[in-house]
Design a protein around this motif. Structure first.
Motif, PDB file in Angstrom:
ATOM      1  N   UNK A 282       3.137  11.441  -6.017  1.00 49.09           N
ATOM      2  CA  UNK A 282       4.048  12.184  -6.885  1.00 49.09           C
ATOM      3  C   UNK A 282       3.600  12.223  -8.341  1.00 49.09           C
ATOM      4  N   UNK A 283       2.543  11.501  -8.678  1.00 47.59           N
ATOM      5  CA  UNK A 283       2.052  11.484 -10.071  1.00 47.59           C
ATOM      6  C   UNK A 283       0.565  11.825 -10.123  1.00 47.59           C
ATOM      7  N   UNK A 284       0.127  12.770  -9.320  1.00 42.36           N
ATOM      8  CA  UNK A 284      -1.298  13.115  -9.272  1.00 42.36           C
ATOM      9  C   UNK A 284      -1.826  13.651 -10.597  1.00 42.36           C
ATOM     10  N   UNK A 285      -0.977  14.265 -11.397  1.00 41.42           N
ATOM     11  CA  UNK A 285      -1.438  14.816 -12.676  1.00 41.42           C
ATOM     12  C   UNK A 285      -1.548  13.750 -13.757  1.00 41.42           C
ATOM     13  N   UNK A 286      -1.044  12.556 -13.471  1.00 42.11           N
ATOM     14  CA  UNK A 286      -1.122  11.452 -14.418  1.00 42.11           C
ATOM     15  C   UNK A 286      -2.486  10.780 -14.281  1.00 42.11           C
ATOM     16  N   UNK A 287      -3.051  10.357 -15.388  1.00 41.62           N
ATOM     17  CA  UNK A 287      -4.342   9.671 -15.317  1.00 41.62           C
ATOM     18  C   UNK A 287      -4.168   8.306 -14.655  1.00 41.62           C
ATOM     19  N   UNK A 288      -5.271   7.771 -14.144  1.00 41.98           N
ATOM     20  CA  UNK A 288      -5.232   6.477 -13.458  1.00 41.98           C
ATOM     21  C   UNK A 288      -4.710   5.367 -14.365  1.00 41.98           C
ATOM     22  N   UNK A 289      -5.196   5.355 -15.577  1.00 41.90           N
ATOM     23  CA  UNK A 289      -4.796   4.305 -16.521  1.00 41.90           C
ATOM     24  C   UNK A 289      -3.315   4.405 -16.859  1.00 41.90           C
ATOM     25  N   UNK A 290      -2.824   5.625 -17.112  1.00 44.67           N
ATOM     26  CA  UNK A 290      -1.405   5.800 -17.404  1.00 44.67           C
ATOM     27  C   UNK A 290      -0.552   5.367 -16.224  1.00 44.67           C
ATOM     28  N   UNK A 291      -0.958   5.740 -15.015  1.00 43.19           N
ATOM     29  CA  UNK A 291      -0.207   5.363 -13.822  1.00 43.19           C
ATOM     30  C   UNK A 291      -0.176   3.850 -13.664  1.00 43.19           C
ATOM     31  N   UNK A 292      -1.323   3.217 -13.890  1.00 44.02           N
ATOM     32  CA  UNK A 292      -1.392   1.759 -13.770  1.00 44.02           C
ATOM     33  C   UNK A 292      -0.500   1.085 -14.812  1.00 44.02           C
ATOM     34  N   UNK A 293      -0.490   1.604 -16.038  1.00 47.84           N
ATOM     35  CA  UNK A 293       0.342   1.016 -17.084  1.00 47.84           C
ATOM     36  C   UNK A 293       1.828   1.258 -16.833  1.00 47.84           C
ATOM     37  N   UNK A 294       2.178   2.458 -16.367  1.00 43.34           N
ATOM     38  CA  UNK A 294       3.586   2.779 -16.158  1.00 43.34           C
ATOM     39  C   UNK A 294       4.175   2.040 -14.959  1.00 43.34           C
TER      40      UNK A 294
ATOM     41  N   UNK B 125      -2.593   1.880  -6.964  1.00 45.54           N
ATOM     42  CA  UNK B 125      -2.133   2.692  -8.095  1.00 45.54           C
ATOM     43  C   UNK B 125      -3.305   3.284  -8.861  1.00 45.54           C
ATOM     44  N   UNK B 126      -4.369   2.512  -8.998  1.00 44.22           N
ATOM     45  CA  UNK B 126      -5.511   2.985  -9.781  1.00 44.22           C
ATOM     46  C   UNK B 126      -6.406   3.930  -8.992  1.00 44.22           C
ATOM     47  N   UNK B 127      -6.738   3.570  -7.751  1.00 45.47           N
ATOM     48  CA  UNK B 127      -7.690   4.366  -6.965  1.00 45.47           C
ATOM     49  C   UNK B 127      -7.036   5.252  -5.919  1.00 45.47           C
TER      50      UNK B 127
ATOM     51  N   UNK C 176       0.834  -1.204   0.000  1.00 43.62           N
ATOM     52  CA  UNK C 176       0.000   0.000   0.000  1.00 43.62           C
ATOM     53  C   UNK C 176       0.866   1.252   0.000  1.00 43.62           C
ATOM     54  N   UNK C 177       1.906   1.282   0.837  1.00 36.79           N
ATOM     55  CA  UNK C 177       2.699   2.507   1.003  1.00 36.79           C
ATOM     56  C   UNK C 177       3.515   2.875  -0.227  1.00 36.79           C
ATOM     57  N   UNK C 178       4.115   1.900  -0.895  1.00 36.20           N
ATOM     58  CA  UNK C 178       4.884   2.215  -2.107  1.00 36.20           C
ATOM     59  C   UNK C 178       3.996   2.777  -3.218  1.00 36.20           C
ATOM     60  N   UNK C 179       2.879   2.119  -3.557  1.00 37.21           N
ATOM     61  CA  UNK C 179       2.029   2.684  -4.616  1.00 37.21           C
ATOM     62  C   UNK C 179       1.378   4.021  -4.243  1.00 37.21           C
ATOM     63  N   UNK C 180       1.015   4.210  -2.967  1.00 32.66           N
ATOM     64  CA  UNK C 180       0.379   5.485  -2.597  1.00 32.66           C
ATOM     65  C   UNK C 180       1.394   6.624  -2.697  1.00 32.66           C
ATOM     66  N   UNK C 181       2.678   6.330  -2.432  1.00 29.91           N
ATOM     67  CA  UNK C 181       3.691   7.372  -2.619  1.00 29.91           C
ATOM     68  C   UNK C 181       3.891   7.670  -4.104  1.00 29.91           C
TER      69      UNK C 181
END
Length: 194
Positions: free
Chosen positions: A130-142, A179-181, A121-126
């Motif tokens: 740091x990537x709040x401007x990235x869309x959920x799908x992009x973050x999940x894929x990256x 990462x998604x939510x 939980x802690x690694x993905x929430x961090x």
């Protein structure tokens, strides 16, 4: 599609040109700037050079507007793109190794599995923070593509029951869901704190 800001250089030039009752052609003739260049600037298709902007602004009798760094994005070169994707692969491998080592390792005990659960939980929430401007799908894929691959590999190599009982699959699932939510979790916490 690039978003136009409310006060882009192109919009300032359009408004100033219209205030002077000039057409694009007239502005091009008076400022000695190519008509197509003026059209591109007004459409926010490119950032004018300093000399070009000075000629246009002098003709319109306005001060030179400050350029917004986010209005026109500089294209990345091949090396930057390669480094970007290489970095993403390294990040994915590191995250997979940490979670796998904490849960799937034969010497993993209850404490390390609990630590793996916390880290999932802690690694993905961090990352989300740091990537709040990235869309959920992009973050999940990256950042989550490695987790998706790891889930498939774990099921194929050790089997679903072992991967589930060791805590690997629940941890990887928590990583993907966070990462998604995660952005909605952060927004709720930020709104509650204000």
């Amino acid at each position: 599609m690039k978003k136009k800001s409310m006060t882009s250089i192109g919009e300032i030039i359009i408004a100033s040109r219209k205030n002077k009752n000039l057409t694009q052609e007239q502005l091009a003739d008076l400022s000695k700037v190519n008509l197509r260049t003026i059209q591109r600037i007004e459409n926010n298709e490119n950032m004018p050079r300093e000399n070009t902007l000075k000629l246009i602004c002098d003709t319109l009798e306005i001060s030179i507007p400050k350029a917004e760094s986010s209005s026109i994005e500089k294209p990345l070169n091949f090396i930057e793109i390669g480094f970007k994707y290489f970095s993403l692969i390294i990040i994915n491998l590191a995250l997979m190794a940490i979670i796998g080592w904490m849960t799937l390792d034969s010497e993993a005990n209850l404490n390390s599995r609990f630590a793996g659960l916390l880290l999932s939980f802690l690694l993905p929430i961090s990352i989300v923070f740091f990537t709040l401007k990235t869309s959920r799908t992009q973050r999940l894929l990256k950042f989550g593509s490695g987790f998706l691959v790891y889930i498939v590999l774990a099921i194929v190599t050790v089997g679903f029951p072992t991967a589930f009982v060791t805590g690997l699959l629940p941890c990887l699932s928590i990583c993907l869901l966070t990462l998604f939510y995660g952005d909605s979790l952060l927004f709720k916490k930020i709104a509650a704190g204000e």
